[in-house]
Structure formats: C-alpha cells, structure tokens
Design an enzyme around this catalytic site. Structure first.
Site, short mmCIF file in Angstrom:
data_model
loop_
_atom_site.label_atom_id
_atom_site.label_comp_id
_atom_site.label_asym_id
_atom_site.label_seq_id
_atom_site.Cartn_x
_atom_site.Cartn_y
_atom_site.Cartn_z
N LYS A 125 0.83 -1.21 0.00
CA LYS A 125 0.00 0.00 0.00
C LYS A 125 0.86 1.26 0.00
CE LYS A 125 -4.11 -2.10 2.01
NZ LYS A 125 -4.93 -2.31 3.20
N LYS A 206 -3.83 -10.35 -6.97
CA LYS A 206 -4.99 -10.70 -6.15
C LYS A 206 -6.21 -9.84 -6.53
CE LYS A 206 -4.81 -8.82 -2.13
NZ LYS A 206 -4.95 -8.29 -0.80
N LYS A 209 -10.55 -4.94 -3.81
CA LYS A 209 -11.60 -3.94 -3.91
C LYS A 209 -11.04 -2.53 -3.97
CE LYS A 209 -13.25 -5.01 0.77
NZ LYS A 209 -12.46 -4.44 1.83
P1 TYM Z 1 -10.21 -6.89 3.81
O1 TYM Z 1 -11.30 -5.91 4.10
O2 TYM Z 1 -9.18 -6.50 2.81
O3 TYM Z 1 -10.81 -8.26 3.33
C1 TYM Z 1 -11.83 -8.97 4.04
C2 TYM Z 1 -11.58 -10.45 3.93
O4 TYM Z 1 -11.54 -10.84 2.54
C3 TYM Z 1 -10.37 -11.62 2.29
N1 TYM Z 1 -9.92 -11.38 0.91
C4 TYM Z 1 -9.71 -12.33 0.00
N2 TYM Z 1 -9.86 -13.67 0.06
C5 TYM Z 1 -9.57 -14.37 -1.07
N3 TYM Z 1 -9.18 -13.80 -2.24
C6 TYM Z 1 -9.01 -12.47 -2.33
N4 TYM Z 1 -8.64 -11.91 -3.48
C7 TYM Z 1 -9.28 -11.66 -1.18
N5 TYM Z 1 -9.24 -10.33 -0.93
C8 TYM Z 1 -9.62 -10.17 0.36
C9 TYM Z 1 -9.35 -11.12 3.30
O5 TYM Z 1 -8.33 -12.07 3.52
C10 TYM Z 1 -10.22 -10.88 4.52
O6 TYM Z 1 -10.39 -12.08 5.25
N6 TYM Z 1 -7.00 -6.41 7.64
C11 TYM Z 1 -8.29 -6.96 7.24
C12 TYM Z 1 -9.45 -6.49 8.10
C13 TYM Z 1 -9.32 -6.75 9.56
C14 TYM Z 1 -9.39 -8.02 10.20
C15 TYM Z 1 -9.27 -7.75 11.60
C16 TYM Z 1 -9.53 -9.33 9.74
C17 TYM Z 1 -9.14 -5.80 10.55
N7 TYM Z 1 -9.13 -6.40 11.77
C18 TYM Z 1 -9.27 -8.79 12.55
C19 TYM Z 1 -9.53 -10.36 10.68
C20 TYM Z 1 -9.41 -10.08 12.06
C21 TYM Z 1 -8.59 -6.53 5.81
O7 TYM Z 1 -8.12 -5.51 5.35
O8 TYM Z 1 -9.50 -7.32 5.18
#
Ligand code: TYM
Length: 339
Positions: A125, A206, A209
């Site tokens: 990022k 990957k 969004k």
């Molecule tokens: P975020 O908002 O980017 O994504 C949410 C969830 O979607 C999964 N994900 C994917 N899985 C498969 N293929 C992909 N291309 C893909 N893109 C996203 C992510 O692995 C995630 O599970 N840091 C985290 C948010 C967060 C969090 C937490 C998660 C904050 N606190 C505590 C777990 C526990 C994030 O940015 O997810």
C-alpha cells in the site's frame, strides 16, 4: 479492577470463539466472499461468532468526509444479505466499541518497528504513493487488538491476512510472557479453496476492492456482467484444463473459484473439462447460485435495518471487549481511575 474471567476459563466453557473483520472501502468482491464471508456465515452455526466492519482501519488510507459511514452501511447491508444473522452472531462497527482504539494503542507498544516494517500489506500500500500515514504502518497492531479483545480462538480470513494473524499471535504471546496470562493466542483459519482469488484480467494479481478492474467481480454486479467478466477471463493458449497456478494462473484461478463455490478439489475438477468454454460457463453458474439470492435480499434491506442491527451488535460486542481491555490494563499495571 480486574473482574473479568481469565482467558482459559472462557475458552473451556463455551463454543470456540470466532472473530473476523472487513474494511468498508469499496464493494465486496468474489475474493472477499469465497475467502472469508462465505465461511463466516457457515461458522455461525456451531461457533460463538463475532464479525466487525473495521471502519477505523479504512481511515488508514485518506478518505473524504462521509465516505466511511456510507461504506459502512453498504457493507453492512451486503453482509446481512449474505447471511450474517444478528441473532446468531455479534455483528458491529469497530468505532462503536472504543476498546478497539484503546487496546490498539497497547498493541502498538507490544509490536516492534522491525515487525511492522516486514508486513507485506504495508509495503504494497505504501508503494502506491500518495499520503502514507503512520496509521497505515501501525495498522496490524489495531488488527491484533480487534482479535485479542474477544478471547478469539479462530480467525477465518483469506490468505492475504496470514501475516497479520501471525503478528497478532506474536504480540499476544509477548504480552502474556511479560505481564502474565492475559490473552488467548488465536489461530488463523484459511480455506483450502478460495483463499486467494486472483483478478480475472491479471491472474498474477490478487482480486482487490481498492483497485478498479474489469477483472474484479462485485457481489452486486448484475448477472449479465458477471457472466461477461468470467467469459472474458484471461486464460492461456495451450487449451489444456489443468490446475497449475504457477504456469496456468488464469485457468487455475477459475478452477479454484469453482472448487470454493461448489465444493471439490481443483485438481479433480480439472479432469471434467477438455475446453475452457464449458469451465467458464460452470464457474459463472456456480457464482450466480450464491450471488442471486444475496442480491435479492440486499434489495429488500433498508439503511435502518442495517443501522438497527449494528447498534444491537455494538452493545453485545462492548460487553465482551470491555472486561478484556480492563484485564489488559490491570495486567500492565496502569493506575485505576477509581478504586
Ligand atoms: P479486507 O477488508 O481487505 O478483506 C476482508 C476479507 O476478505 C479476504 N480477501 C480475500 N480472500 C480471497 N481472495 C481475495 N482476493 C481476497 N481479498 C480479500 C481477506 O483475507 C479478509 O479475510 N486487515 C483486514 C481487516 C481486519 C481483520 C481484523 C480481519 C481488521 N481487523 C481482525 C480479521 C481479524 C482486511 O483488510 O481485510
């Protein structure tokens, strides 16, 4: 001050606690759904599930005023439509429970500069240029706080979160050894299929969004658009349907999507196909069988339905998180405000 149960007593008396979160930036896409949300819905049945819209995390990249609250309602509506049931899980917004920001600070004191510097999500990022806030750097400390506040046993996430969950484990272990047994050390749960869905137009990247791309399938994309995007997915020229992510990333991604959506193993599924066309048609059908009912429920939900569900969830979340924060402050030995 410390009136909360120890982590061990909670874990032994209840169903395993699951915690996970999603940022309210951009629309939920197929990767979010197959890598995380689909599993969250299933885990509600036999786990004590806590799910959070992490709006404070979304602020780590610059946002316009109002953008995050609109995103929070929209992502809340999609998650309810996808099957999160506020009667069967705790579903809330991170900023509604101040304990997250407070424990986030303590976790910053437990994570080292070196550890945070090694986080690949930060490197990706920050390499995109623009304003790089210090919160983008310390982001994983807040994520550790999210998880540890709920005495979490299992964190269901996609593969890109693996490093952040490892860091959460490391800071929990460090805290426990410095201040005494305070936090449950969580495990990640990463699905065998769908853990890393790739962009359909750039299958070495990957699906994401935060990046606009015709290779991203949004959960609310109309059926015709989804069909078109899958039909146009980049494959290769050798014409052989085989699961081999290194040499055939496009075809392997389609097989992985099919395996995650309809069950089965991507290598076995490949044997059913001799051409790319029928594989793509089956992938589109499998995706639509999940997305169509979600889209119908989404259309029927109002902003107020979402706001009411999230309000109820915040009270339930705070009832779990506040005693854990008190336990952590007590362990560190901060002077209580009153005795
Ligand atoms: P975020 O908002 O980017 O994504 C949410 C969830 O979607 C999964 N994900 C994917 N899985 C498969 N293929 C992909 N291309 C893909 N893109 C996203 C992510 O692995 C995630 O599970 N840091 C985290 C948010 C967060 C969090 C937490 C998660 C904050 N606190 C505590 C777990 C526990 C994030 O940015 O997810």
């Amino acid at each position: 001050m410390n009136s909360s149960a120890s982590p061990a007593s909670r874990a032994s008396s209840d169903r395993p606690r699951v915690f996970s979160g999603i940022q309210p930036s951009g629309a939920i896409h197929l990767g979010n759904y197959l890598g995380a949300v689909k599993n969250w819905v299933e885990l509600q049945d036999d786990h004590d599930a806590v799910y959070c819209v992490v709006d404070l995390h979304a602020l780590t990249l610059p946002k316009e005023a109002g953008e995050v609250s609109r995103g929070t309602i929209e992502i809340g509506r999609i998650l309810l439509a996808a099957g999160l049931d506020p009667e069967r899980c705790v579903f809330f917004v991170q900023s509604h429970v101040p304990a997250h920001a407070e424990l986030g600070w303590l976790m910053q004191t437990m994570a080292s500069f070196g550890e945070l510097s090694r986080m690949t999500a930060f490197k990706d990022k920050s390499d995109r240029g623009g304003f790089v806030s210090s919160s983008l750097f310390s982001y994983p400390a807040l994520q550790a706080a999210d998880i540890l506040l709920y005495d979490t046993d299992i964190v269901p996430v996609g593969d890109d979160q693996r490093q952040h969950i490892e860091l959460s484990r490391d800071v929990a272990t460090r805290f426990n050894s410095r201040y005494g047994e305070t936090f449950v050390v969580p495990e990640h749960q990463i699905p065998s299929a769908g853990a890393r869905i790739m962009d359909l137009q750039a299958p070495d990247t990957k699906m994401s969004k935060s990046l606009e791309s015709p290779g991203t399938i949004g959960l609310l994309d109309p059926p015709k658009t989804i069909e078109k995007k899958i039909k146009r997915a980049v494959t290769d020229n050798d014409g052989e349907v085989r699961f081999d992510p290194d040499t055939k990333p496009g075809v392997s991604n389609l097989l992985d999507i099919l395996a995650a959506a309809s069950g089965g193993d991507p290598t076995d599924l490949a044997e059913k196909y001799t051409q790319y066309g029928p594989l793509k048609a089956d992938v589109a059908d499998a995706v639509m069988s999940f997305f169509e009912p979600i889209q119908q429920r989404h259309a029927a939900l109002s902003d107020d339905d979402v706001i009411d569900a999230l309000r109820l969830g915040a009270d339930k979340a705070a009832a779990i998180a506040d005693p854990v924060l008190a336990r952590a402050y007590d362990a560190v030995g901060l002077l209580p405000r009153s005795r």
